[in-house]
Scaffold this motif. Structure first.
Motif, short mmCIF file in Angstrom:
data_model
loop_
_atom_site.label_atom_id
_atom_site.label_comp_id
_atom_site.label_asym_id
_atom_site.label_seq_id
_atom_site.Cartn_x
_atom_site.Cartn_y
_atom_site.Cartn_z
N ALA A 50 -15.35 34.37 -24.34
CA ALA A 50 -14.51 34.82 -25.45
C ALA A 50 -13.12 34.21 -25.35
CB ALA A 50 -14.43 36.35 -25.43
N GLN A 51 -12.54 34.23 -24.14
CA GLN A 51 -11.21 33.66 -23.96
C GLN A 51 -11.20 32.16 -24.23
OE1 GLN A 51 -9.40 34.34 -20.08
NE2 GLN A 51 -8.10 32.55 -20.39
N MET A 52 -12.17 31.44 -23.70
CA MET A 52 -12.22 29.99 -23.88
C MET A 52 -12.31 29.63 -25.35
SD MET A 52 -14.96 27.25 -22.29
CE MET A 52 -16.32 27.79 -23.36
N LEU A 53 -13.18 30.31 -26.10
CA LEU A 53 -13.35 29.97 -27.51
C LEU A 53 -12.19 30.49 -28.36
CD1 LEU A 53 -17.20 30.37 -28.01
CD2 LEU A 53 -15.86 28.37 -27.32
N LEU A 54 -11.53 31.55 -27.92
CA LEU A 54 -10.31 31.99 -28.60
C LEU A 54 -9.25 30.90 -28.50
CD1 LEU A 54 -8.38 34.06 -29.91
CD2 LEU A 54 -7.95 34.97 -27.61
N MET A 55 -9.12 30.29 -27.33
CA MET A 55 -8.12 29.25 -27.16
C MET A 55 -8.46 28.01 -27.99
SD MET A 55 -7.05 29.68 -23.21
CE MET A 55 -6.05 31.12 -22.82
N GLU A 56 -9.74 27.74 -28.15
CA GLU A 56 -10.13 26.66 -29.05
C GLU A 56 -9.75 27.01 -30.49
OE1 GLU A 56 -14.13 25.29 -28.66
OE2 GLU A 56 -14.05 25.21 -26.47
N ALA A 57 -10.00 28.25 -30.89
CA ALA A 57 -9.68 28.68 -32.25
C ALA A 57 -8.18 28.66 -32.51
CB ALA A 57 -10.24 30.08 -32.49
N HIS A 85 -9.96 29.85 -15.19
CA HIS A 85 -11.05 28.92 -15.51
C HIS A 85 -11.17 28.71 -17.01
CE1 HIS A 85 -12.02 28.89 -11.41
NE2 HIS A 85 -13.23 29.42 -11.40
N ALA A 86 -11.09 29.80 -17.78
CA ALA A 86 -11.25 29.69 -19.22
C ALA A 86 -10.13 28.85 -19.84
CB ALA A 86 -11.28 31.08 -19.86
N ILE A 87 -8.93 28.95 -19.28
CA ILE A 87 -7.81 28.14 -19.78
C ILE A 87 -8.09 26.66 -19.56
CG2 ILE A 87 -5.37 27.57 -19.40
CD1 ILE A 87 -4.93 30.53 -18.70
N VAL A 88 -8.47 26.32 -18.35
CA VAL A 88 -8.71 24.91 -18.01
C VAL A 88 -9.87 24.35 -18.84
CG1 VAL A 88 -9.35 23.32 -16.18
CG2 VAL A 88 -7.76 25.19 -15.69
N LEU A 89 -10.95 25.11 -18.95
CA LEU A 89 -12.13 24.62 -19.66
C LEU A 89 -11.94 24.58 -21.17
CD1 LEU A 89 -14.85 26.32 -17.45
CD2 LEU A 89 -14.17 23.91 -17.46
N ILE A 110 -13.56 39.91 -28.53
CA ILE A 110 -12.20 39.65 -28.99
C ILE A 110 -11.92 40.63 -30.13
CG2 ILE A 110 -10.63 38.02 -30.12
CD1 ILE A 110 -11.27 37.06 -27.39
N THR A 111 -10.78 41.31 -30.08
CA THR A 111 -10.35 42.12 -31.21
C THR A 111 -9.06 41.54 -31.79
OG1 THR A 111 -9.06 43.67 -29.85
CG2 THR A 111 -11.37 44.22 -30.29
N THR A 112 -8.91 41.69 -33.09
CA THR A 112 -7.72 41.19 -33.77
C THR A 112 -7.58 41.86 -35.13
OG1 THR A 112 -6.57 39.19 -34.56
CG2 THR A 112 -8.97 39.23 -34.80
N ASP A 113 -6.37 41.91 -35.62
CA ASP A 113 -6.11 42.37 -36.99
C ASP A 113 -5.83 41.19 -37.92
OD1 ASP A 113 -6.38 45.18 -36.57
OD2 ASP A 113 -4.41 45.20 -35.60
N ASP A 114 -5.96 39.99 -37.40
CA ASP A 114 -5.69 38.76 -38.14
C ASP A 114 -7.00 38.26 -38.75
OD1 ASP A 114 -5.33 36.05 -38.86
OD2 ASP A 114 -3.71 35.81 -37.40
N ALA A 115 -7.15 38.42 -40.07
CA ALA A 115 -8.40 38.06 -40.75
C ALA A 115 -8.69 36.57 -40.65
CB ALA A 115 -8.34 38.49 -42.21
N ASP A 116 -7.65 35.74 -40.74
CA ASP A 116 -7.86 34.30 -40.66
C ASP A 116 -8.35 33.89 -39.27
OD1 ASP A 116 -7.08 33.97 -43.29
OD2 ASP A 116 -4.99 33.53 -42.78
N LEU A 117 -7.74 34.48 -38.24
CA LEU A 117 -8.18 34.17 -36.88
C LEU A 117 -9.61 34.65 -36.65
CD1 LEU A 117 -7.73 33.15 -34.02
CD2 LEU A 117 -6.63 35.34 -33.47
N GLN A 120 -16.46 31.09 -36.90
CA GLN A 120 -16.90 29.72 -37.15
C GLN A 120 -17.14 28.98 -35.83
OE1 GLN A 120 -13.75 28.09 -39.53
NE2 GLN A 120 -14.49 28.98 -41.45
N VAL A 121 -16.17 29.10 -34.91
CA VAL A 121 -16.30 28.45 -33.61
C VAL A 121 -17.51 28.99 -32.87
CG1 VAL A 121 -15.21 28.19 -31.34
CG2 VAL A 121 -13.83 27.92 -33.41
N ARG A 122 -17.67 30.30 -32.89
CA ARG A 122 -18.80 30.92 -32.20
C ARG A 122 -20.13 30.44 -32.76
NH1 ARG A 122 -19.83 37.28 -32.84
NH2 ARG A 122 -20.23 36.52 -34.96
N ASP A 123 -20.24 30.38 -34.09
CA ASP A 123 -21.50 29.99 -34.70
C ASP A 123 -21.89 28.56 -34.36
OD1 ASP A 123 -21.63 32.50 -35.78
OD2 ASP A 123 -21.00 31.91 -37.81
N VAL A 124 -20.88 27.71 -34.15
CA VAL A 124 -21.14 26.32 -33.79
C VAL A 124 -21.49 26.19 -32.31
CG1 VAL A 124 -20.09 24.04 -33.54
CG2 VAL A 124 -19.73 25.37 -35.63
#
Length: 391
Positions: free
Chosen positions: A49-56, A76-80, A182-189, A195-199
């Motif tokens: 979740a953290q790794m793909l959040l950083m990609e997003a 590790h998630a930051i580096v990867l 991941i939780t967020t109140d940001d609809a765009d994020l 999208q990132v997860r589905d890919v």
């Protein structure tokens, strides 16, 4: 033997895993409602979740500030994700990151700061607010793997910042067997994350094996059975199942891109329903420990903080290994938690050249000992009597 960790899982939860009636979307809705946020997006692990959040968040090539006193998988998630970790020492007298040192570490390359509430102790949101006001270009990510809706002066941590990360394995406050959120109140994020997860992710489909794993792990961590399990563990025969890092590697589990399925989701939905009771119990047990140990170990106790959720109740003692061994002889497992300083690891030496010092972090690494918090009050008082005898 009383184990130091045990999930808040009952027969109904195990039955839910085998029936697997809830979808991942059901779990996401339940988790979002529990954390009082607009969106929750599920992943195979918290580190995924953290790794793909950083990609997003498009943090590739940027610096990300994080505590030196943290679980290595956060780094590790930051580096990867293609970002660069910048480690910060711990605060004086506490467990969380020193926010003054964190602010001093901000540069033109800084993209985000990971605000971790270690052991369930809430990060100081007043000071974090002031930091953000001075550096609005820095994205705040709440690492809630230990804190699960802990509050700072009545303010839920997960709602402060762009997004919050949760791990959901069986060692956490609440669990979905495996998984992260991941939780967020940001609809765009949230839309970008999906999208990132589905890919990036493959579909799950290991429901029976995950249900069997939950049943086996819950049974193994029951006190009557754990005595035998502990003996086997002490012989090193199950290390490959429980060791989650190698100091020389920056890596992820082989299935870190395989999504959770209905078995995990079904357990997660039930855990959301039980969440308030889980937290209330841990707070009661922390209060029992605090009161009972006040006379014999007054300076070793952690602070009782309003709003803390106590993923761990930790003592700071001069010789934790001695206490672990002595308690084991009395049928109590005590734990050594985060007994490593991430920037000191061989895998990070080159990446962290010039960072530090990390003196407070290393002191915590050498002294912190965690007590069982999942127990009832009778078991907690037994733990206290053993610790008093040792002390």
């Amino acid at each position: 033997m009383i184990p130091r960790l045990r999930p808040a899982i009952g027969l109904a939860d195990i039955g839910a895993a085998f029936r697997a009636r809830s979808s991942v979307a059901d779990f996401e809705r339940a988790f979002a409602a529990t954390m009082e946020q607009a969106h929750a997006i599920a992943f195979p692990y918290g580190r995924t979740a953290q790794m793909l959040l950083m990609e997003a968040l498009d943090l590739k090539g940027r610096e990300v500030i994080l505590p030196a006193y943290t679980c290595v998988v956060v780094a590790h998630a930051i580096v990867l994700a293609g970002a660069r970790p910048v480690f910060v020492d711990s605060e004086a007298g506490g467990f969380n990151m020193d926010l003054d040192k964190a602010e001093a570490a901000i540069t033109a390359e800084t993209g985000a700061i990971i605000a971790t509430s270690i052991h369930g102790y809430p990060v100081d949101l007043d000071r974090l607010d002031a930091l953000c006001a001075r550096h609005p270009q820095v994205t705040v990510i709440q690492d809630c793997a230990h804190s699960f809706a802990a509050e700072w002066k009545g303010r839920p941590l997960q709602k402060h910042g762009r997004a919050a990360i949760f791990g959901l394995n069986i060692s956490k406050l609440m669990t979905s067997i495996f998984g992260g959120m991941i939780t967020t109140d940001d609809a765009d994020l949230a839309a970008r994350l999906r999208q990132v997860r589905d890919v990036r992710l493959e579909a799950g489909g290991r429901g029976l094996s995950r249900a069997l794993y939950l049943a086996a792990a819950t049974t193994a961590l029951a006190p009557p059975v754990f005595t035998l399990v502990k003996r086997i563990s002490d012989l090193g025969l199950i290390d490959r199942f429980v060791r989650y890092y190698d100091e020389t590697l920056i890596d992820m589990p082989g299935d870190h891109l395989v999504q959770i399925g209905r078995a995990e989701a079904s357990v997660g939905v039930r855990q959301c329903m039980a969440y308030r009771g889980i937290i209330d119990r841990r707070r009661r047990i922390a209060a029992v420990y605090d009161e009972a140990l006040a006379e014999v170990l007054p300076d070793a106790r952690p602070p009782l903080v309003e709003g803390a959720t106590y993923s761990h109740y930790v003592l700071r003692v001069a010789d934790p290994d001695r206490m672990v061994k002595a308690a084991a002889r009395h049928g109590i497992e005590l734990g050594r938690l985060i007994d490593y300083c991430v920037p000191d690891m061989p895998a990070y030496k080159t990446l962290t050249a010039g960072q530090g010092p990390f003196d407070r972090t290393r002191q915590l690494n050498d002294r912190v000992l965690n007590l069982p918090v999942w127990v009832d009050e009778t078991q907690a008082r037994r733990v206290v009597e053993v610790i008093k005898d040792i002390a």
